[in-house]
Design a protein around this motif. Structure first.
Motif, PDB file in Angstrom:
ATOM      1  N   PHE A 133       0.692  -1.123  -0.019  1.00 44.44           N
ATOM      2  CA  PHE A 133       0.021   0.109   0.065  1.00 44.44           C
ATOM      3  C   PHE A 133       1.026   1.245  -0.009  1.00 44.44           C
ATOM      4  CE2 PHE A 133      -2.615  -3.337   1.966  1.00 44.44           C
ATOM      5  CZ  PHE A 133      -3.449  -3.223   1.485  1.00 44.44           C
ATOM      6  N   ALA A 134       0.492   2.249  -0.662  1.00 47.77           N
ATOM      7  CA  ALA A 134       1.181   3.703  -0.713  1.00 47.77           C
ATOM      8  C   ALA A 134       0.354   4.528   0.207  1.00 47.77           C
ATOM      9  CB  ALA A 134       0.887   4.363  -1.820  1.00 47.77           C
ATOM     10  N   THR A 135       0.982   5.513   0.938  1.00 52.52           N
ATOM     11  CA  THR A 135       0.554   6.199   1.904  1.00 52.52           C
ATOM     12  C   THR A 135       1.266   7.538   2.025  1.00 52.52           C
ATOM     13  OG1 THR A 135      -0.455   6.125   4.281  1.00 52.52           O
ATOM     14  CG2 THR A 135       1.661   5.331   4.047  1.00 52.52           C
ATOM     15  N   ASP A 136       0.742   8.619   2.561  1.00 50.89           N
ATOM     16  CA  ASP A 136       1.157   9.733   2.736  1.00 50.89           C
ATOM     17  C   ASP A 136       0.573  10.498   3.978  1.00 50.89           C
ATOM     18  OD1 ASP A 136      -1.044  10.771   1.947  1.00 50.89           O
ATOM     19  OD2 ASP A 136       0.064  11.754   0.032  1.00 50.89           O
ATOM     20  N   SER A 137       0.159  10.095   4.849  1.00 54.13           N
ATOM     21  CA  SER A 137      -0.773  10.653   5.857  1.00 54.13           C
ATOM     22  C   SER A 137      -0.654   9.814   7.189  1.00 54.13           C
ATOM     23  CB  SER A 137      -2.160  11.024   5.619  1.00 54.13           C
ATOM     24  OG  SER A 137      -3.133  10.039   5.329  1.00 54.13           O
ATOM     25  N   ASP A 138      -0.910  10.655   8.344  1.00 57.31           N
ATOM     26  CA  ASP A 138      -0.958   9.558   9.775  1.00 57.31           C
ATOM     27  C   ASP A 138      -2.514   9.011   9.517  1.00 57.31           C
ATOM     28  OD1 ASP A 138       1.130  10.681  11.150  1.00 57.31           O
ATOM     29  OD2 ASP A 138       0.010  12.694  10.711  1.00 57.31           O
ATOM     30  N   SER A 139      -3.472   9.455   9.267  1.00 60.99           N
ATOM     31  CA  SER A 139      -4.606   8.961   9.251  1.00 60.99           C
ATOM     32  C   SER A 139      -4.897   7.608   8.258  1.00 60.99           C
ATOM     33  CB  SER A 139      -5.872   9.997   8.722  1.00 60.99           C
ATOM     34  OG  SER A 139      -6.972   9.094   8.712  1.00 60.99           O
ATOM     35  N   ASP A 140      -4.242   7.779   7.172  1.00 59.57           N
ATOM     36  CA  ASP A 140      -4.250   6.689   6.221  1.00 59.57           C
ATOM     37  C   ASP A 140      -3.427   5.398   6.713  1.00 59.57           C
ATOM     38  OD1 ASP A 140      -5.000   5.506   3.590  1.00 59.57           O
ATOM     39  OD2 ASP A 140      -2.923   5.631   3.272  1.00 59.57           O
ATOM     40  N   VAL A 141      -2.293   5.776   7.348  1.00 68.63           N
ATOM     41  CA  VAL A 141      -1.296   4.823   7.901  1.00 68.63           C
ATOM     42  C   VAL A 141      -2.154   4.064   9.133  1.00 68.63           C
ATOM     43  CG1 VAL A 141       0.420   4.223   9.443  1.00 68.63           C
ATOM     44  CG2 VAL A 141       0.983   5.579   7.243  1.00 68.63           C
ATOM     45  N   LEU A 142      -3.001   4.754   9.892  1.00 70.42           N
ATOM     46  CA  LEU A 142      -3.588   4.021  10.854  1.00 70.42           C
ATOM     47  C   LEU A 142      -4.763   3.120  10.336  1.00 70.42           C
ATOM     48  CD1 LEU A 142      -3.739   4.400  13.961  1.00 70.42           C
ATOM     49  CD2 LEU A 142      -5.275   6.279  13.845  1.00 70.42           C
ATOM     50  N   LYS A 143      -5.254   3.439   9.167  1.00 68.36           N
ATOM     51  CA  LYS A 143      -6.512   2.819   8.692  1.00 68.36           C
ATOM     52  C   LYS A 143      -5.775   1.581   8.096  1.00 68.36           C
ATOM     53  CE  LYS A 143      -8.870   6.486   6.716  1.00 68.36           C
ATOM     54  NZ  LYS A 143      -9.293   7.115   5.343  1.00 68.36           N
ATOM     55  N   PHE A 155       5.937   5.270   1.350  1.00 71.52           N
ATOM     56  CA  PHE A 155       5.625   6.479   1.674  1.00 71.52           C
ATOM     57  C   PHE A 155       5.984   7.638   0.661  1.00 71.52           C
ATOM     58  CE2 PHE A 155       6.930   3.663   5.049  1.00 71.52           C
ATOM     59  CZ  PHE A 155       5.858   3.931   6.024  1.00 71.52           C
ATOM     60  N   ARG A 156       4.922   8.181   0.386  1.00 73.05           N
ATOM     61  CA  ARG A 156       5.187   9.263  -0.748  1.00 73.05           C
ATOM     62  C   ARG A 156       5.412  10.461  -0.437  1.00 73.05           C
ATOM     63  NH1 ARG A 156       1.046   9.440  -6.118  1.00 73.05           N
ATOM     64  NH2 ARG A 156       1.627  11.330  -7.021  1.00 73.05           N
ATOM     65  N   ILE A 157       6.634  11.164  -1.131  1.00 75.73           N
ATOM     66  CA  ILE A 157       6.935  12.371  -0.716  1.00 75.73           C
ATOM     67  C   ILE A 157       6.563  13.452  -1.823  1.00 75.73           C
ATOM     68  CG2 ILE A 157       9.106  11.728   0.578  1.00 75.73           C
ATOM     69  CD1 ILE A 157      10.780  12.095  -2.145  1.00 75.73           C
ATOM     70  N   LEU A 158       6.445  14.441  -1.359  1.00 78.56           N
ATOM     71  CA  LEU A 158       5.914  15.679  -2.323  1.00 78.56           C
ATOM     72  C   LEU A 158       6.901  15.865  -3.166  1.00 78.56           C
ATOM     73  CD1 LEU A 158       4.615  18.439  -0.030  1.00 78.56           C
ATOM     74  CD2 LEU A 158       3.461  17.590  -2.070  1.00 78.56           C
ATOM     75  N   THR A 159       6.548  16.213  -4.530  1.00 79.65           N
ATOM     76  CA  THR A 159       7.344  16.887  -5.425  1.00 79.65           C
ATOM     77  C   THR A 159       6.666  18.206  -5.937  1.00 79.65           C
ATOM     78  OG1 THR A 159       6.287  15.875  -7.509  1.00 79.65           O
ATOM     79  CG2 THR A 159       8.275  14.751  -6.280  1.00 79.65           C
ATOM     80  N   ASP A 160       7.277  19.024  -6.770  1.00 82.47           N
ATOM     81  CA  ASP A 160       6.606  19.982  -7.130  1.00 82.47           C
ATOM     82  C   ASP A 160       6.250  20.159  -8.539  1.00 82.47           C
ATOM     83  OD1 ASP A 160       8.786  21.047  -8.688  1.00 82.47           O
ATOM     84  OD2 ASP A 160       9.250  22.405  -7.287  1.00 82.47           O
ATOM     85  N   GLY A 161       6.431  19.162  -9.381  1.00 80.91           N
ATOM     86  CA  GLY A 161       5.823  18.828 -10.481  1.00 80.91           C
ATOM     87  C   GLY A 161       6.509  19.816 -11.399  1.00 80.91           C
ATOM     88  N   SER A 162       7.326  20.629 -11.167  1.00 78.72           N
ATOM     89  CA  SER A 162       7.700  21.485 -12.328  1.00 78.72           C
ATOM     90  C   SER A 162       8.563  20.921 -13.552  1.00 78.72           C
ATOM     91  CB  SER A 162       8.837  22.684 -11.693  1.00 78.72           C
ATOM     92  OG  SER A 162       9.982  22.118 -11.354  1.00 78.72           O
ATOM     93  N   GLY A 163       8.430  21.242 -14.574  1.00 77.84           N
ATOM     94  CA  GLY A 163       8.972  20.608 -15.805  1.00 77.84           C
ATOM     95  C   GLY A 163       7.904  19.367 -16.304  1.00 77.84           C
TER      96      GLY A 163
END
Ligand SMILES: Cc1ncc(COP(=O)(O)O)c(C=O)c1O
Length: 412
Positions: A133-143, A155-163
């Motif tokens: 499973f992918a996750t990126d939040s406390d609540s989702d990990v708990l679920k 665990f998914r890290i933020l990217t800014d999507g530029s380019g």
């Protein structure tokens, strides 16, 4: 600009579309023969192209496990072909899960890659055998901990999507410091912290975006190791490009550079590496065939004709929003061409495909002509509306060269 009769037309260069960039003349002839007598609009999926792109990615990243992002094109023949080739699959919902299970895929080839999930959907996936499973939040990990105990999580890290032509920024992923904390809490909750994922934005033209994201993964591997957690996987996401109007660097440049970035951070001892291509595998395989419904001039003093087609934003071309994705468009006519504004058939003013980006079409184009939108294999049929203005969902036909088998496919 020249004046012809009392119509202002812009005559520029002769219409030339570099067909060879997309398909060989001979293959296109065969596909056109295949298209004959079919009612527009429809998508033709050239299955061989998907297979070729899959091979290209495998060759470029031989150490990586390929998880096809089903959302890009859930056509069953595409999925069956990729299953036979041994691919794994990134699913976004229990509906995609059900589809994959119906096709006989073992759940250990599935990754539940959506970070936005209901607890009951996690429980359903777990009950069906999904353990990644992918996750990126406390609540989702708990679920996940409560409904899929002991599962591997990444665990998914933020990217800014530029380019990227189609960025996915802000909505997905979390800041590395937040992810660090979530990893520790996942371990405490009895989950198996497996790795880090990111998505640099779809149709990513700047390969350097992977460099930065991989370096962040390395930082998180090191930081969590100090806490006794051994991350073992990097998921490089999608972002690999399809062949739209503006060329991109070649696939081998992407794979060579990404391999170099990985080696710079991890040496020869690479972790498990996943990729989740959608657009790259399916995009080039699609040709959307559409008919010109109406050609209209709004004013004698405006040089641009409006060309209305029988497909538009709601019929599968939603990625023309903000003119982000610029499809190559082919007409059989040749000769002097003219800038036009392209729009869809619905009674919604949003349904304009290209107004700022001026497409040049042959000046003698007529109502009833067919236009071929290339590179429409990803995010078209799966995106189209059900019945907006009464127009039915986009049909697709699979062109399977091996057997010349024809099959009409409705969106699942
Ligand atoms: C989690 C995830 N992985 C992979 C993809 C596929 O990305 P692309 O089509 O750029 O290859 C997407 C696209 O939205 C996604 O959300």
């Amino acid at each position: 600009m020249s004046k012809k009769g009392d119509r202002y037309v812009e005559s520029t260069k002769d219409f030339e579309f570099d067909l060879e960039r997309y398909i060989s003349e001979e293959r296109f002839q065969r596909i056109k023969t295949f298209c004959r007598d079919k009612e527009t609009p429809f998508l033709v999926i050239d299955l061989w192209k998907v297979a070729r792109k899959y091979q290209e990615l495998q060759d470029g990243l031989p150490f990586a496990k390929i998880y096809y992002a089903v959302k890009a094109n859930p056509n069953e023949q595409i999925l069956r072909m990729l299953i036979d080739k041994g691919a794994c699959f990134d699913i976004a919902s229990i509906h995609e899960l059900d589809q994959m299970l119906r096709l006989g895929v073992s759940p250990d080839r599935l990754s539940y890659g959506n970070t936005i999930k209901k607890a009951r959907d996690i429980a359903y996936a777990y009950q069906k055998g999904v353990r990644l499973f992918a996750t990126d939040s406390d609540s989702d990990v708990l679920k996940i901990a409560e409904n899929a105990p002991g599962s591997r999580v990444f665990f998914r890290i933020l990217t800014d999507g530029s380019g990227a032509d189609w960025p996915l920024s802000r909505k997905f992923g979390a800041h590395p410091d937040t992810i660090y904390r979530i990893i520790l809490s996942a371990a405490e909750l009895g989950l198996d912290p497996y790795g880090i994922s990111f998505h640099v934005g779809s149709q990513q033209r700047d390969i350097g975006q992977w460099d930065h994201a991989i370096a962040t993964c390395k930082y998180l591997f090191d930081a969590t190791r100090e806490q006794g957690i051994a991350l073992r996987m990097i998921n490089l996401g999608g972002g690999f490009p399809a062949n739209y109007r503006a060329p991109t660097l070649a696939t081998e440049v992407y794979t060579r550079e990404i391999t170099r970035f990985l080696q710079e951070d991890f040496g020869d001892n690479l972790p498990d590496v996943f990729v989740e291509p959608g657009r790259f595998l399916a995009g080039d395989a699609g040709i959307l065939v559409t008919e010109v419904v109406l050609i209209a001039k709004k004013s004698e003093f405006n040089q641009y004709n409006w060309v209305y087609l029988d497909v538009g934003k709601f019929g599968g071309l939603i990625e023309t929003l903000d003119e982000a994705i610029k499809y190559p468009i082919y007409s059989e006519r040749t000769g002097p061409c003219q800038h036009v504004i392209l729009a869809g058939p619905t009674c919604d003013s949003v349904d304009i495909l290209y107004e700022n980006e001026k497409y040049e079409l042959p000046a003698d184009i007529e109502e009833g002509d067919l236009l071929y939108f290339f590179t429409t294999g990803a995010y078209t049929q799966s995106y189209c509306s059900v019945n907006f203005n009464g127009f039915p969902p986009l049909k697709a036909y699979v062109f399977d060269e091996e057997e010349f088998r024809e099959k009409e496919c409705v969106a699942p």
